[in-house]
Motif scaffolding. Structure first.
Motif, PDB file in Angstrom:
ATOM      1  N   ALA A   1      26.210   0.532  -2.733  1.00  7.21           N
ATOM      2  CA  ALA A   1      26.450   1.902  -3.195  1.00  7.21           C
ATOM      3  C   ALA A   1      27.334   1.905  -4.440  1.00  7.21           C
ATOM      4  N   ILE A   2      28.361   1.060  -4.464  1.00  7.32           N
ATOM      5  CA  ILE A   2      29.265   1.012  -5.611  1.00  7.32           C
ATOM      6  C   ILE A   2      28.546   0.488  -6.842  1.00  7.32           C
ATOM      7  N   LEU A   3      27.839  -0.634  -6.699  1.00 15.68           N
ATOM      8  CA  LEU A   3      27.172  -1.238  -7.859  1.00 15.68           C
ATOM      9  C   LEU A   3      26.117  -0.314  -8.453  1.00 15.68           C
ATOM     10  N   SER A   4      25.291   0.277  -7.586  1.00 17.33           N
ATOM     11  CA  SER A   4      24.216   1.133  -8.084  1.00 17.33           C
ATOM     12  C   SER A   4      24.767   2.390  -8.751  1.00 17.33           C
ATOM     13  N   SER A   5      25.747   3.024  -8.121  1.00 15.80           N
ATOM     14  CA  SER A   5      26.339   4.223  -8.711  1.00 15.80           C
ATOM     15  C   SER A   5      27.138   3.892  -9.966  1.00 15.80           C
ATOM     16  N   PHE A   6      27.778   2.720  -9.983  1.00 15.70           N
ATOM     17  CA  PHE A   6      28.529   2.296 -11.163  1.00 15.70           C
ATOM     18  C   PHE A   6      27.616   2.186 -12.377  1.00 15.70           C
ATOM     19  N   VAL A   7      26.430   1.592 -12.165  1.00 15.73           N
ATOM     20  CA  VAL A   7      25.491   1.419 -13.270  1.00 15.73           C
ATOM     21  C   VAL A   7      25.004   2.770 -13.784  1.00 15.73           C
ATOM     22  N   VAL A   8      24.673   3.690 -12.855  1.00 14.49           N
ATOM     23  CA  VAL A   8      24.200   5.017 -13.262  1.00 14.49           C
ATOM     24  C   VAL A   8      25.285   5.763 -14.026  1.00 14.49           C
ATOM     25  N   GLY A   9      26.526   5.702 -13.525  1.00 15.00           N
ATOM     26  CA  GLY A   9      27.619   6.375 -14.214  1.00 15.00           C
ATOM     27  C   GLY A   9      27.933   5.754 -15.555  1.00 15.00           C
TER      28      GLY A   9
ATOM     29  N   ILE B   1      14.286   4.206  -0.972  1.00 17.70           N
ATOM     30  CA  ILE B   1      14.382   5.028  -2.177  1.00 17.70           C
ATOM     31  C   ILE B   1      15.355   4.417  -3.180  1.00 17.70           C
ATOM     32  N   ILE B   2      16.484   3.897  -2.689  1.00 13.44           N
ATOM     33  CA  ILE B   2      17.442   3.306  -3.625  1.00 13.44           C
ATOM     34  C   ILE B   2      16.850   2.057  -4.262  1.00 13.44           C
ATOM     35  N   THR B   3      16.015   1.326  -3.513  1.00 13.69           N
ATOM     36  CA  THR B   3      15.348   0.150  -4.079  1.00 13.69           C
ATOM     37  C   THR B   3      14.384   0.560  -5.185  1.00 13.69           C
ATOM     38  N   TRP B   4      13.580   1.581  -4.925  1.00 11.86           N
ATOM     39  CA  TRP B   4      12.678   2.088  -5.964  1.00 11.86           C
ATOM     40  C   TRP B   4      13.459   2.517  -7.203  1.00 11.86           C
ATOM     41  N   GLY B   5      14.563   3.219  -6.972  1.00 10.97           N
ATOM     42  CA  GLY B   5      15.370   3.674  -8.096  1.00 10.97           C
ATOM     43  C   GLY B   5      15.925   2.524  -8.922  1.00 10.97           C
TER      44      GLY B   5
ATOM     45  N   ILE C   1      21.761  -4.517 -12.014  1.00  7.61           N
ATOM     46  CA  ILE C   1      20.639  -4.019 -11.222  1.00  7.61           C
ATOM     47  C   ILE C   1      19.981  -5.169 -10.471  1.00  7.61           C
ATOM     48  N   ALA C   2      19.760  -6.300 -11.144  1.00  7.06           N
ATOM     49  CA  ALA C   2      19.125  -7.449 -10.494  1.00  7.06           C
ATOM     50  C   ALA C   2      19.962  -7.935  -9.307  1.00  7.06           C
ATOM     51  N   VAL C   3      21.283  -7.987  -9.487  1.00  8.42           N
ATOM     52  CA  VAL C   3      22.169  -8.405  -8.395  1.00  8.42           C
ATOM     53  C   VAL C   3      22.101  -7.422  -7.233  1.00  8.42           C
ATOM     54  N   THR C   4      22.077  -6.136  -7.537  1.00 13.02           N
ATOM     55  CA  THR C   4      22.060  -5.109  -6.491  1.00 13.02           C
ATOM     56  C   THR C   4      20.771  -5.148  -5.693  1.00 13.02           C
TER      57      THR C   4
END
Length: 463
Positions: A25-33, A87-91, A184-187
């Motif tokens: 959750a942190i990594l994915s949201s960090f990238v978007v932000g 869904i988070i994977t697709w995103g 993204i690849a790591v997440t």
């Protein structure tokens, strides 16, 4: 890619994966932000290489924000229906591919299309990330986890200008998109380690009409507000966008009331904290959107700070978030969110008023902008985690995806609207007087959020 088994309930399956869930959750949201803000300092370099002038610069930013803001409600519904991990994977996949597209874009048009696709990926990621935390944690542990997530995801938005300025000046603007593609690849690898998914009930049909109305409504209004700065309020494109967007928003609520599978369950707004929390979000995040937009412009255009120096100069709120958010989340989990949500915006409002000391001389940074940003950052840290916990804690866990999407959409749209209206508040150009006027408006919005929270929020009973 193998799909994790889908749990029949939304309360237990992620408990064993809580650490991985929090990191994802942190990594994915960090990238978007980070991507929401990192691109701003690259715009002159983009213009120099790809051409297109101001139009390409505007849409390099706005294409991302329009798709992100208008599709986030749809994504929240998909998260509840088809599984949050899925869904988070697709995103993540969409966001990663789009980031590569931005990095290799041969023209401004291709870059704008790739940025819009990034917004689609960001919309899929955002509500699912927070909903995963809600599913994996309970009670005070949930509030503390949200605090940790908030600190890092919020810090990404504010760190963007610093990181972007250093990269643009050092190795070139295209590398800022490589920067977002690598995590993204790591997440995605970490997502595969989550052993269960959360999906709410049987697969129901998607509310296609509601989704179209939401996209037309949010996208149309945002498009009109953005384009009016370039074309004027009377331009046919602006008028048409605002009329269509407004009509779609007006039609959205009655449609959601009558459809069997609504995109936004209106029953959520029967919860007092959900309704009040979203009203506070509208006011507070609108103010914060204007603060960082106006201050960054002021530092560069009036005080003539280089981009990376302006980024460093706006770092204090990031430091305050990292220092305070987790602790505040833990304490608010025991004491309740009400007075944190009231005190935080009030402290930030005082910080905004400190900016009124700023003048033409950049040496004034040390007794105007710096203390103002420190107070704004302290206010954000006091408020943001309790606000998120109050909003999501007031809805059934089975609808956390939709609840998260609504709150995120309101926060992002509030910021978009205030940035779009910044030209009116500033008086058409950045100046000392315009900065003062903007900070008075920001202070009033923050105080409104504090009052709404103090009067309306109720602390939940201890479990």
């Amino acid at each position: 890619m193998t799909t994790p088994p889908v749990a029949s309930t939304a309360t237990a399956p992620l408990r064993d994966d809580r650490r991985v869930v929090l990191v994802v959750a942190i990594l994915s949201s960090f990238v978007v932000g980070l991507d929401s803000s990192v691109v701003n300092v690259a715009l002159p370099a983009v213009r120099d290489e790809l051409g297109g002038g101001l139009v390409v610069q505007q849409w390099t930013v706005d294409a991302y924000l329009v798709t992100l803001g208008s599709l986030i409600l749809v994504a929240g519904s998909l998260s509840d229906l088809f599984g949050r991990v899925r869904i988070i994977t697709w995103g993540l996949v969409v966001f990663g591919v789009a980031s590569i597209g931005c990095a290799i874009a041969p023209s401004g048009e291709v870059l704008v299309v790739a940025r819009a696709l990034q917004g689609v990926g960001g919309a899929l990621i955002t509500p699912s990330a927070l909903a995963l935390i809600v599913a994996a944690f309970r009670g005070a542990a949930q509030t503390k986890a949200i605090g940790t997530w908030t600190a890092w995801s919020s810090a990404a938005t504010i760190l963007g200008p610093v990181v972007g300025g250093l990269i643009v000046d050092g190795i070139g603007w295209r590398w800022i998109f490589v920067l977002t593609a690598a995590p993204i690849a790591v997440t995605i690898v970490l997502v595969r380690r989550i052993s269960a998914d959360v999906r709410v009930g049987p697969r129901a049909r998607v509310d296609v009409v509601g989704a179209v109305l939401a996209v037309l409504g949010v996208g149309g209004v945002v498009l009109g507000l953005i384009e009016q700065e370039r074309l004027g309020w009377g331009a046919p494109v602006v008028v048409a966008a605002l009329v269509v967007g407004g009509a779609a928003l007006v039609a959205f609520v009655p449609w959601e009331r009558r459809t069997a599978a609504p995109l936004v369950p209106l029953e959520l707004f029967r919860a007092r904290n959900f309704t009040v929390g979203n009203l506070a979000t509208l006011s507070i995040y609108g103010a914060l959107g204007m603060v960082f937009f106006v201050v960054t412009l002021f530092l560069q255009e009036i005080w003539h700070f280089p981009a990376w120096v302006a980024g460093l100069a706006t770092l204090p709120p990031t430091v305050m978030l990292l220092l305070l958010s987790t602790t505040v989340g833990s304490v608010a989990g025991r004491r309740g969110p009400r007075w944190f949500m009231a005190a935080g915006p009030a402290v930030a409002a005082i910080g905004a008023l400190v900016f009124l000391v700023a003048g033409e001389d950049p040496i004034g940074y040390w007794w105007s902008v710096l203390p103002g940003l420190v107070l704004v950052g302290a206010g954000i840290a006091l408020m943001v985690t309790p606000l998120t916990s109050a909003v999501l804690g007031s809805v059934p866990q089975s609808e956390a995806g939709a609840g998260s999407a609504v709150n995120n959409a309101i926060a992002r749209i509030a910021g978009l609207v205030m940035v779009a209206l910044a030209g009116v508040v500033l008086g058409g150009e950045v100046s000392v007087t315009g900065l003062h006027r903007a900070m008075v408006a920001v202070s009033l919005l923050l105080l409104a959020g504090a009052v709404v929270s103090a009067i309306g929020i109720r602390n939940p009973k201890p479990e």
